[in-house]
Design a protein around this motif. Structure first.
Motif, short mmCIF file in Angstrom:
data_model
loop_
_atom_site.label_atom_id
_atom_site.label_comp_id
_atom_site.label_asym_id
_atom_site.label_seq_id
_atom_site.Cartn_x
_atom_site.Cartn_y
_atom_site.Cartn_z
N TRP A 141 0.85 -1.19 0.00
CA TRP A 141 0.00 0.00 0.00
C TRP A 141 0.88 1.24 0.00
N ARG A 142 0.35 2.30 -0.58
CA ARG A 142 1.10 3.54 -0.70
C ARG A 142 0.14 4.72 -0.68
N VAL A 143 0.52 5.77 0.02
CA VAL A 143 -0.23 7.04 0.05
C VAL A 143 0.59 8.06 -0.72
N LEU A 144 -0.03 8.64 -1.74
CA LEU A 144 0.63 9.65 -2.58
C LEU A 144 -0.11 10.97 -2.47
N LEU A 145 0.63 12.07 -2.54
CA LEU A 145 0.02 13.39 -2.60
C LEU A 145 -0.38 13.69 -4.03
N SER A 146 -1.60 14.19 -4.23
CA SER A 146 -2.06 14.56 -5.57
C SER A 146 -2.72 15.93 -5.50
N ASP A 147 -3.11 16.45 -6.66
CA ASP A 147 -3.75 17.76 -6.71
C ASP A 147 -5.11 17.74 -6.01
N GLU A 148 -5.80 16.60 -6.04
CA GLU A 148 -7.13 16.49 -5.45
C GLU A 148 -7.10 16.10 -3.98
N GLY A 149 -5.96 15.70 -3.45
CA GLY A 149 -5.86 15.28 -2.05
C GLY A 149 -4.86 14.16 -1.90
N LEU A 150 -5.23 13.14 -1.13
CA LEU A 150 -4.38 11.98 -0.90
C LEU A 150 -4.92 10.78 -1.67
N LEU A 151 -4.02 10.03 -2.29
CA LEU A 151 -4.41 8.84 -3.04
C LEU A 151 -3.79 7.63 -2.35
N LEU A 152 -4.65 6.74 -1.85
CA LEU A 152 -4.20 5.50 -1.23
C LEU A 152 -4.40 4.39 -2.25
N SER A 153 -3.33 3.71 -2.61
CA SER A 153 -3.42 2.60 -3.56
C SER A 153 -2.93 1.33 -2.87
N VAL A 154 -3.67 0.25 -3.09
CA VAL A 154 -3.35 -1.06 -2.52
C VAL A 154 -3.21 -2.02 -3.68
N VAL A 155 -2.02 -2.66 -3.80
CA VAL A 155 -1.70 -3.50 -4.95
C VAL A 155 -1.16 -4.84 -4.46
N ALA A 156 -1.55 -5.90 -5.13
CA ALA A 156 -1.04 -7.24 -4.82
C ALA A 156 -0.74 -7.96 -6.14
N ALA A 157 -0.08 -9.12 -6.03
CA ALA A 157 0.26 -9.89 -7.22
C ALA A 157 -0.98 -10.52 -7.86
N ARG A 158 -2.03 -10.69 -7.10
CA ARG A 158 -3.29 -11.23 -7.64
C ARG A 158 -4.39 -10.20 -7.41
N PRO A 159 -5.49 -10.27 -8.14
CA PRO A 159 -6.55 -9.27 -8.01
C PRO A 159 -7.17 -9.28 -6.61
N LEU A 160 -7.50 -8.09 -6.14
CA LEU A 160 -8.10 -7.91 -4.83
C LEU A 160 -9.55 -7.48 -4.95
#
Length: 146
Positions: free
Chosen positions: A105-124
């Motif tokens: 998981w990763r939290v990134l700063l964007s123009d609209e706010g905060l973007l939390l993305s959760v990624v795995a090797a298989r679909p979630l």
């Protein structure tokens, strides 16, 4: 010269204005005072901006804490979760275990706010729900394999 104008008045001198010169100043002062009071009331009634306070890893997902409820938009895109929060915070990243497999998981700063993305090797898949706890906003994200 022929016309309806009086002939005794001087042509280069304007007629005296019978209105008081104080009235425009009073109206301008009242308008300025009303504007200032309105700005102060607006500042007092505006809620504090949402701020990301912490992220906790659980057995089946994440718990995200905010100082108050942010506007949230989220969706699953190609097996990964993307949540956009109208909030302030700092960029961060981490990893959790789901069925003994790694999920990033990763939290990134964007123009609209905060973007939390959760990624795995298989679909979630999963769901998220928020509620108020102890004057803070708690967003629980529960994940599962597809």
């Amino acid at each position: 010269m022929h016309g309806s104008a009086g002939k005794d008045d001087g042509h280069s001198t304007p007629q005296a204005d019978p209105r008081s010169k104080l009235f425009p100043r009073v109206m301008g002062s009242l308008a300025l005072f009303g504007l200032m009071v309105g700005l102060m009331i607006g500042r007092l009634t505006t809620p504090d901006p949402s701020e990301l306070q912490q992220i906790e890893v659980t057995d089946d997902g994440l718990v995200v804490w905010f100082n108050n409820e942010p506007k949230t938009h989220g969706e699953f895109v190609d097996g990964s979760l993307a949540l956009l929060f109208d909030a302030q915070g700092r960029a961060q990243k981490g990893q959790l275990k789901l069925n003994d497999k790694s999920v990033n998981w990763r939290v990134l700063l964007s123009d609209e706010g905060l973007l939390l993305s959760v990624v795995a090797a298989r679909p979630l898949q999963g769901e998220w729900a928020g509620r108020e706890v102890d004057d803070r906003w708690r967003l629980e994200i529960h994940l599962r394999e597809q």
